[in-house]
Design a protein around this motif. Structure first.
Motif, PDB file in Angstrom:
ATOM      1  N   PHE A  36       0.807  -1.220   0.000  1.00 30.01           N
ATOM      2  CA  PHE A  36       0.000   0.000   0.000  1.00 30.01           C
ATOM      3  C   PHE A  36       0.841   1.271   0.000  1.00 30.01           C
ATOM      4  O   PHE A  36       0.313   2.369   0.145  1.00 30.01           O
ATOM      5  N   GLY A  37       2.151   1.133  -0.159  1.00 34.14           N
ATOM      6  CA  GLY A  37       3.011   2.311  -0.223  1.00 34.14           C
ATOM      7  C   GLY A  37       3.037   3.078   1.082  1.00 34.14           C
ATOM      8  O   GLY A  37       3.180   4.296   1.095  1.00 34.14           O
ATOM      9  N   GLY A  38       2.905   2.359   2.195  1.00 31.52           N
ATOM     10  CA  GLY A  38       2.866   3.004   3.499  1.00 31.52           C
ATOM     11  C   GLY A  38       4.233   3.389   4.021  1.00 31.52           C
ATOM     12  O   GLY A  38       5.259   2.911   3.547  1.00 31.52           O
ATOM     13  N   GLU A  39       4.219   4.263   5.013  1.00 32.44           N
ATOM     14  CA  GLU A  39       5.435   4.711   5.679  1.00 32.44           C
ATOM     15  C   GLU A  39       5.455   4.128   7.092  1.00 32.44           C
ATOM     16  O   GLU A  39       4.528   4.368   7.873  1.00 32.44           O
ATOM     17  N   VAL A  40       6.481   3.347   7.396  1.00 34.97           N
ATOM     18  CA  VAL A  40       6.614   2.797   8.745  1.00 34.97           C
ATOM     19  C   VAL A  40       6.994   3.947   9.673  1.00 34.97           C
ATOM     20  O   VAL A  40       8.040   4.563   9.494  1.00 34.97           O
ATOM     21  N   VAL A  41       6.125   4.248  10.629  1.00 32.20           N
ATOM     22  CA  VAL A  41       6.433   5.332  11.572  1.00 32.20           C
ATOM     23  C   VAL A  41       6.811   4.794  12.946  1.00 32.20           C
ATOM     24  O   VAL A  41       7.374   5.523  13.755  1.00 32.20           O
ATOM     25  N   LEU A  42       6.513   3.526  13.201  1.00 33.82           N
ATOM     26  CA  LEU A  42       6.936   2.873  14.436  1.00 33.82           C
ATOM     27  C   LEU A  42       7.132   1.394  14.118  1.00 33.82           C
ATOM     28  O   LEU A  42       6.226   0.751  13.586  1.00 33.82           O
ATOM     29  N   GLU A  43       8.319   0.870  14.416  1.00 36.02           N
ATOM     30  CA  GLU A  43       8.673  -0.507  14.056  1.00 36.02           C
ATOM     31  C   GLU A  43       7.894  -1.556  14.850  1.00 36.02           C
ATOM     32  O   GLU A  43       7.471  -2.557  14.307  1.00 36.02           O
ATOM     33  N   GLU A  44       7.777  -1.381  16.158  1.00 38.02           N
ATOM     34  CA  GLU A  44       7.167  -2.405  17.018  1.00 38.02           C
ATOM     35  C   GLU A  44       6.550  -1.782  18.261  1.00 38.02           C
ATOM     36  O   GLU A  44       6.880  -0.672  18.631  1.00 38.02           O
ATOM     37  N   ASN A  45       5.741  -2.568  18.911  1.00 43.45           N
ATOM     38  CA  ASN A  45       5.153  -2.285  20.234  1.00 43.45           C
ATOM     39  C   ASN A  45       4.393  -0.975  20.334  1.00 43.45           C
ATOM     40  O   ASN A  45       4.687  -0.201  21.215  1.00 43.45           O
ATOM     41  N   PRO A  46       3.416  -0.693  19.539  1.00 45.19           N
ATOM     42  CA  PRO A  46       2.967  -1.440  18.367  1.00 45.19           C
ATOM     43  C   PRO A  46       3.685  -0.958  17.112  1.00 45.19           C
ATOM     44  O   PRO A  46       4.271   0.117  17.098  1.00 45.19           O
ATOM     45  N   ALA A  47       3.591  -1.739  16.048  1.00 48.93           N
ATOM     46  CA  ALA A  47       4.051  -1.269  14.740  1.00 48.93           C
ATOM     47  C   ALA A  47       2.957  -0.367  14.192  1.00 48.93           C
ATOM     48  O   ALA A  47       1.765  -0.646  14.351  1.00 48.93           O
ATOM     49  N   ILE A  48       3.363   0.727  13.579  1.00 47.68           N
ATOM     50  CA  ILE A  48       2.398   1.647  12.970  1.00 47.68           C
ATOM     51  C   ILE A  48       2.889   1.987  11.570  1.00 47.68           C
ATOM     52  O   ILE A  48       4.034   2.390  11.381  1.00 47.68           O
ATOM     53  N   VAL A  49       1.995   1.812  10.579  1.00 51.00           N
ATOM     54  CA  VAL A  49       2.286   2.174   9.201  1.00 51.00           C
ATOM     55  C   VAL A  49       1.263   3.218   8.783  1.00 51.00           C
ATOM     56  O   VAL A  49       0.056   2.992   8.879  1.00 51.00           O
ATOM     57  N   LYS A  50       1.770   4.367   8.341  1.00 52.71           N
ATOM     58  CA  LYS A  50       0.900   5.433   7.830  1.00 52.71           C
ATOM     59  C   LYS A  50       0.665   5.173   6.350  1.00 52.71           C
ATOM     60  O   LYS A  50       1.610   5.029   5.572  1.00 52.71           O
ATOM     61  N   ILE A  51      -0.602   5.082   5.969  1.00 52.96           N
ATOM     62  CA  ILE A  51      -0.981   4.836   4.582  1.00 52.96           C
ATOM     63  C   ILE A  51      -1.943   5.937   4.170  1.00 52.96           C
ATOM     64  O   ILE A  51      -3.019   6.071   4.760  1.00 52.96           O
ATOM     65  N   ALA A  52      -1.536   6.724   3.198  1.00 57.61           N
ATOM     66  CA  ALA A  52      -2.352   7.842   2.717  1.00 57.61           C
ATOM     67  C   ALA A  52      -2.756   8.711   3.902  1.00 57.61           C
ATOM     68  O   ALA A  52      -1.903   9.270   4.568  1.00 57.61           O
ATOM     69  N   ASN A  53      -4.040   8.773   4.210  1.00 57.66           N
ATOM     70  CA  ASN A  53      -4.522   9.622   5.299  1.00 57.66           C
ATOM     71  C   ASN A  53      -4.978   8.805   6.511  1.00 57.66           C
ATOM     72  O   ASN A  53      -5.817   9.243   7.282  1.00 57.66           O
ATOM     73  N   GLY A  54      -4.414   7.616   6.687  1.00 58.97           N
ATOM     74  CA  GLY A  54      -4.787   6.760   7.811  1.00 58.97           C
ATOM     75  C   GLY A  54      -3.589   5.969   8.314  1.00 58.97           C
ATOM     76  O   GLY A  54      -2.491   6.049   7.764  1.00 58.97           O
ATOM     77  N   TRP A  55      -3.812   5.205   9.362  1.00 58.34           N
ATOM     78  CA  TRP A  55      -2.764   4.412   9.978  1.00 58.34           C
ATOM     79  C   TRP A  55      -3.266   3.001  10.246  1.00 58.34           C
ATOM     80  O   TRP A  55      -4.409   2.809  10.644  1.00 58.34           O
ATOM     81  N   ILE A  56      -2.378   2.024  10.045  1.00 56.14           N
ATOM     82  CA  ILE A  56      -2.633   0.646  10.450  1.00 56.14           C
ATOM     83  C   ILE A  56      -1.734   0.408  11.661  1.00 56.14           C
ATOM     84  O   ILE A  56      -0.522   0.639  11.592  1.00 56.14           O
ATOM     85  N   ILE A  57      -2.325  -0.039  12.747  1.00 57.47           N
ATOM     86  CA  ILE A  57      -1.587  -0.343  13.966  1.00 57.47           C
ATOM     87  C   ILE A  57      -1.603  -1.857  14.125  1.00 57.47           C
ATOM     88  O   ILE A  57      -2.666  -2.479  14.023  1.00 57.47           O
TER      89      ILE A  57
END
Length: 164
Positions: A36-57
């Protein structure tokens, strides 16, 4: 290091994120960043990937905690019923499908023309269902015709940039 603007931490109001329970944080983090071309903003505990205008935790499952008593989190098992899924809207579904497939994504079908939209589904590494869709006919007031035959209105869409 992630900055506050990268993290799902609003300075006012609210934002919407999507939390998923995963078996392998690193595999899921790579999947969402790559496909999804996301940006990893936190690797672990939790991992967070910013995708477009949202985040997957993403975090592994676990048992109850004081703020969620009697609730355990676990990744889905094959054959589990689906009660919710991530819905991703794209501008060009054929191009997204081609790119995501090249990056290793495995779709249930190729994109299908549902009259109101072009749509397909895939699973992430833990089996979470993801719908990918492109609004088409609904933008013109056309809704899916539930009485029409599947053959007529559920045609594969295979050329990137294809117009309806």
């Amino acid at each position: 290091m992630a900055t506050q603007k990268d993290l799902p931490a609003p300075s006012e109001g609210l934002i919407l994120t999507h939390f998923i329970t995963v078996r392998d944080v690193a595999a899921s983090r790579r999947f969402y960043a790559d496909v999804f071309g996301g940006e990893v903003v936190l690797e672990e505990n939790p991992a967070i990937v910013k995708i477009a205008n949202g985040w997957i935790i993403m975090n592994p499952g676990g048992g109850p905690t004081p703020d969620k008593p009697d609730i355990s989190l676990s990744a889905p098992e094959p054959g589990d019923p689906v009660s919710s899924f991530l819905n991703v809207r794209v501008a060009d579904i054929a191009a997204f499908y081609t790119d995501a497939t090249a990056k290793g994504a495995r779709f249930l079908t190729e994109p299908l023309d549902r009259r109101a939209e072009l749509r397909c589904y895939l699973h992430d590494p833990d089996g979470h269902l993801i719908e990918v869709g492109q609004a088409t006919g609904i933008l013109e007031g056309i809704l899916a015709d539930r009485t029409a035959s599947s053959e007529q209105h559920h045609r594969p869409v295979t050329e990137p940039g294809r117009d309806r």
